[in-house]
Design an enzyme around this catalytic site. Structure first.
Site, PDB file in Angstrom:
ATOM      1  NE  ARG A 200      32.452  41.559  35.476  1.00  0.00           N
ATOM      2  CZ  ARG A 200      32.249  42.504  36.401  1.00  0.00           C
ATOM      3  NH1 ARG A 200      32.737  42.353  37.603  1.00  0.00           N
ATOM      4  NH2 ARG A 200      31.586  43.609  36.101  1.00  0.00           N
TER       5      ARG A 200
ATOM      6  NE  ARG B 161      29.246  41.035  45.264  1.00  0.00           N
ATOM      7  CZ  ARG B 161      30.473  41.440  45.062  1.00  0.00           C
ATOM      8  NH1 ARG B 161      30.814  42.691  45.378  1.00  0.00           N
ATOM      9  NH2 ARG B 161      31.387  40.637  44.576  1.00  0.00           N
TER      10      ARG B 161
ATOM     11  CD  GLU C  52      31.607  46.344  44.646  1.00  0.00           C
ATOM     12  OE1 GLU C  52      32.411  45.419  44.480  1.00  0.00           O
ATOM     13  OE2 GLU C  52      30.708  46.627  43.832  1.00  0.00           O
TER      14      GLU C  52
ATOM     15  CD  GLU D 282      36.874  37.524  39.716  1.00  0.00           C
ATOM     16  OE1 GLU D 282      37.446  37.848  40.759  1.00  0.00           O
ATOM     17  OE2 GLU D 282      35.908  38.147  39.249  1.00  0.00           O
TER      18      GLU D 282
ATOM     19  CB  SER E 262      31.940  49.308  41.416  1.00  0.00           C
ATOM     20  OG  SER E 262      33.252  49.747  41.495  1.00  0.00           O
TER      21      SER E 262
ATOM     22  NE  ARG F 257      33.288  40.123  48.284  1.00  0.00           N
ATOM     23  CZ  ARG F 257      33.679  41.318  48.720  1.00  0.00           C
ATOM     24  NH1 ARG F 257      32.812  42.163  49.214  1.00  0.00           N
ATOM     25  NH2 ARG F 257      34.934  41.667  48.642  1.00  0.00           N
ATOM     26  CG  HIS F 258      33.350  36.986  43.512  1.00  0.00           C
ATOM     27  ND1 HIS F 258      33.984  37.047  44.728  1.00  0.00           N
ATOM     28  CD2 HIS F 258      33.597  38.167  42.883  1.00  0.00           C
ATOM     29  CE1 HIS F 258      34.600  38.225  44.838  1.00  0.00           C
ATOM     30  NE2 HIS F 258      34.382  38.914  43.730  1.00  0.00           N
TER      31      HIS F 258
END
Lengths: 561, 561
Positions: free
Chosen positions: A327, A535, A482, A329, A485, A335-336
């Site tokens: 990712r 996670r 989370e 991002e 998903s 948490r990323h």
């Protein structure tokens, strides 16, 4: 190699003494008996000479004793070893410290270990701590009467750098008083041989003992011990990974994958490895890494989503995958990460997507139970470093709390957070707040949020049959965050095309064409989910930051080691 | 929904007949008895009228019968179903075809399946083949006296496109004559309900039956059946994956990973997921994919090599990983892909790298044995499509043949290949030739080539202690091709730096600095190996091309689907 001759006892001096017999009358140079004064003088001289001889004798005796003490009879029992190039294979029997306790009292063992530290006690004794993974033992080197452990050997051992790798021969000895400096408390090793296999530098870039010190001890030390920052740890990860907490964390991480597969293999899932190099950004154009693929562009898969669905269409009813997810991002959060490990599954179902949701719940409970029963030692070790409340979850998948998104928002409203919208995604803060409300109400750290708003889920999500504002999709939550998903997916090609257009995704774009086409050739209703391994680990153990659950984490800033 | 009234029997006609009693003397218009001729005429007229009435009666009867036949009492038992959006959950009990045989005779079952094909027999009967994964069964739809299976239902079923997804209700019926068109030979399903869940198009881009036909049958058909090329299969992979051979191949591939982990978990290996995004080309600059990483360049890991070594240095004695491996090699061969699945392990050893080589041999034998015993059904299915000799290997790791590279070259020389150099790598052809020589001499398809020339191995390979021209490195071979490459690694930082310089690699370059530095902080002797999953699968099964062992293969040309 031959040892020098043992020192000769002072036999020479003794024989000289014997050459001077008493009871003979002394004569002068001319053969006459000596006068009284001369005799007196002679006696004085004799006394003087005797004193000198005695002094000399004592000096020599002391010198011999010094030499005797310095000769090392243990040279074969210690020292640095030649670099191992597999020169020989004596086939000795090596021991794991994990198997050693007072029960092995008296056994001779051989093992390779890391020298955690050394502590000399005078010239004749040295304590060491020897470590293997999560286990450590106290070793004792004491000068022995038979010369097999020499003063030199003790001195050498005491001088070794912490974190060097050594080979140890020794005997297990039960102890009566618990040893607190090692994980094995009821036994120590009386070392007979000690070899250096790989030398650590005198000063490591980060000290193991600092990295290994429980956060609580650091706090309570009032500044005596410095906190080792996460950045320092990650920069020196190959030292940091040696700490007991990390040894335990990554064994737990490994176990999560093992338990995930165990549960799904039993339900006839087939494990796949789908391509990470793909022709198009799989889930819209944003947050995707571009790769130079020979003369064209490729992208790194943001999830195995499209491929696991195509496998279901390809006749595999139940598929799973564990692999990297990328990712792009550009945000730094707790948490990323830009690369993480996805535990993915997808399956055809018969009637309702809750069939799949229930399998996912059952799988996660299997994971939690497996950790709690088979990895108790590891969990306890982590908890010494990161004290946190035990993770609460029901033992029966049927007891997992399912909260509809709409109702979750209601709970937040009732708790005063009236600004929360029932058709927008929850902020991290509201997710956590809801987690606390659920914990209060249902006494669980693990619950499912079902029926998310359609607008916050990807184009391939099946809308709710009664209210298309919502969708057949769910998140699984641990401690209010989370970790999974998933959703029922659109399996009808025409409806999928419509939905893609509605979401602003071109169904004809390269890479997506094959995906949409596959559903035209017959596709069963299906659903699935993707879990972030790191996670699950960081939330189960309460590590506070996802990077602690990744051996070599990646974020927009960190690309090393 | 209510059915129309049952057709009335022809009672009306019967009552009309009754209104014309016999034995009454006919009179003319004036009341006189009719003349003979008039009587004759009258009789003729009567006969005519009667014939007409009869004809009419028959027509009406036929019409009623037609109507009766056309009324469909089975409308609820078949037809297309609304798109599944998880509207309801009746919680019926669904069956897997894998569990069905003559032993279930008489049982009513429900299952979802792919309709492989349909074959109408007249208007009242239709055979279908229904498939789930590797299992298929014959279904029979026959018009029933009770109207629950109607002619219309049979006609509809016969019209369904191949490869559509259907929901079936039916009863298992033992058969006496073996059914050859399905994998279940001793039973069929008498279908009572049939619903269409997802419709395939009338003409698929590639026909399943063509893709599923054994190569041998195609060959022997003398042109009647066309060969489906690998490219066509890969272009239409979601249809191709449904073939029995592929259903079996990927179950076997999944099993290889499972058996790999099973063996190593038992030996206390810890599973890791190391980063694929790295700061430097890990093994020299060539053949590496470049990634745009925010504002800088990153690269895709060509193997987890450097990271698994760093984990060993990080205190994990034994580590493994299953993950993607990326090679930007611009060549199209039968055994190279740009992305494949690496099964990797690395471990510290005590005396000799052969300790590690032996664990690798034991692990692979565990894999082969596991496949042979637990995946016999799958192997047999693949063999129907790709007939090949059984893979020969010893059952005891101690019996694995180890040939020194030097001696392998000697064998090739003795066989006339005198051009082969003892210090250069073997060509693919010579590798295969050597495989044949080893097979002839030792009767095994599985052997180890040990002590490769140093010049053909990477910089981190430990040289042989006696002759640095050679190294402590090995390849494992299956049917004459390499499936595993491994070695003892250099664990001494200074020596590693020297070796890197000798190989033209800069020890200070970004990304490699952390790697070299890690060995300065104490490193045990260690060795390991990396296996290509798809290689093991394609060589074990004799698939001829590695792409057949990858669900969605990648090569310099192919980046889709």
């Amino acid at each position: 190699m031959s040892s020098p001759q043992p020192p000769t006892e002072a036999t020479t001096n003794l024989s000289i003494k014997d050459e001077k017999p008493d009871g003979v009358i002394p004569l002068d140079a001319e053969g006459k008996p000596l006068s009284k004064s001369a005799l007196k003088k002679l006696a004085k001289e004799k006394e003087k000479a005797e004193k000198a001889a005695k002094r000399k004798e004592e000096e020599e005796r002391a010198k011999a004793a010094r030499e005797a003490a310095n000769v090392d009879h243990a040279t074969e029992n210690y020292g640095p070893q030649q670099m191992n190039q597999s020169q020989t294979r004596p086939n000795l029997n090596y021991t794991w410290l994990a198997n050693i306790s007072a029960a092995n009292d008296g056994e001779d063992i051989i093992f390779r270990a890391r020298l955690e530290n050394t502590r000399a006690q005078g010239a004749k004794m040295c304590f060491v701590v020897l470590r293997q993974g999560m286990d450590s033992v106290q070793g004792l080197l004491a000068v022995s009467a038979d010369g097999k452990v020499s003063k030199q050997m003790v001195k050498w051992a005491a001088s070794l750098s912490s974190e060097s790798i050594v080979l140890v021969h020794g005997r297990v000895a039960k102890v009566t008083e618990e040893i607190k400096s090692a994980t094995i408390g009821d036994a120590e090793i009386h070392i007979s041989k000690l070899y250096l296999l790989s030398e650590a530098p005198e000063k490591l870039p980060m000290l193991y003992e600092d990295a290994n010190r429980p956060a609580k001890v650091v706090e309570e030390s009032e500044g005596k011990f410095a906190t080792v920052s996460l950045a320092t740890r990650l920069d020196n990860r190959t030292i940091d990974l040696r700490t007991l907490a990390n040894q335990a964390i990554f064994r737990i991480s490994s176990a999560v994958g093992m338990l995930f597969r165990e549960y799904l293999f039993n339900l006839d899932f087939v494990e796949f490895h789908t391509p990470k190099l793909i022709a198009a950004a799989s889930e819209g154009g944003a947050n995707v890494f571009k790769v130079t693929y020979f003369n064209r562009d490729a992208f790194l898969a943001q999830s195995p989503q499209l491929y696991k669905q195509m496998l279901v269409v390809g006749g595999f009813e139940r598929v799973m995958e564990i692999g990297p997810v990328f990712r792009a991002e550009n945000s730094q959060t707790h948490r990323h990460m830009t690369e993480f490990t996805g535990l993915d599954m997808e399956m055809a179902f018969n009637e309702h997507y809750h069939e799949v949701m229930e399998i996912l719940a059952g799988m996660l409970i299997h994971v939690f139970q497996g950790l709690r029963t088979k990895f108790k030692k590891e969990i306890d070790i982590v908890r010494q470093q990161f004290p946190i409340e035990e993770f609460k979850f029901p033992n029966n998948p049927k007891d997992v709390v399912v909260v509809k998104f709409k109702d979750g928002v209601k709970m937040l409203h009732e708790a005063g957070h009236t600004e929360v919208s029932p058709t927008e995604d929850l902020s991290t803060e509201m997710e956590r707040t809801l987690g606390k409300l659920v914990l209060e109400k249902y006494d669980t750290d693990f619950y499912i949020l079902d029926k998310f708003p359609s607008s916050v889920r990807p184009f391939y999500t099946m809308p709710d049959p009664e209210d298309p504002t919502y969708s057949n999709s769910y998140d699984f939550m641990m401690r209010g965050e989370e970790i999974l998903s998933g959703a029922q997916r659109v399996h009808d090609a025409n409806f999928l095309s419509e939905q893609m257009k509605k979401f602003g995704v071109d169904p004809e774009q390269p890479g997506l064409g094959d995906y949409v086409q596959s559903f035209r050739n017959g596709a069963p209703p299906h659903a699935g989910g993707g879990i972030g391994l790191e996670r699950v680990v960081f939330l189960f153990l309460g590590l506070g930051n996802i990077r602690r659950a990744s051996a070599f984490p990646r974020d927009p800033i960190r690309l090393r080691p």
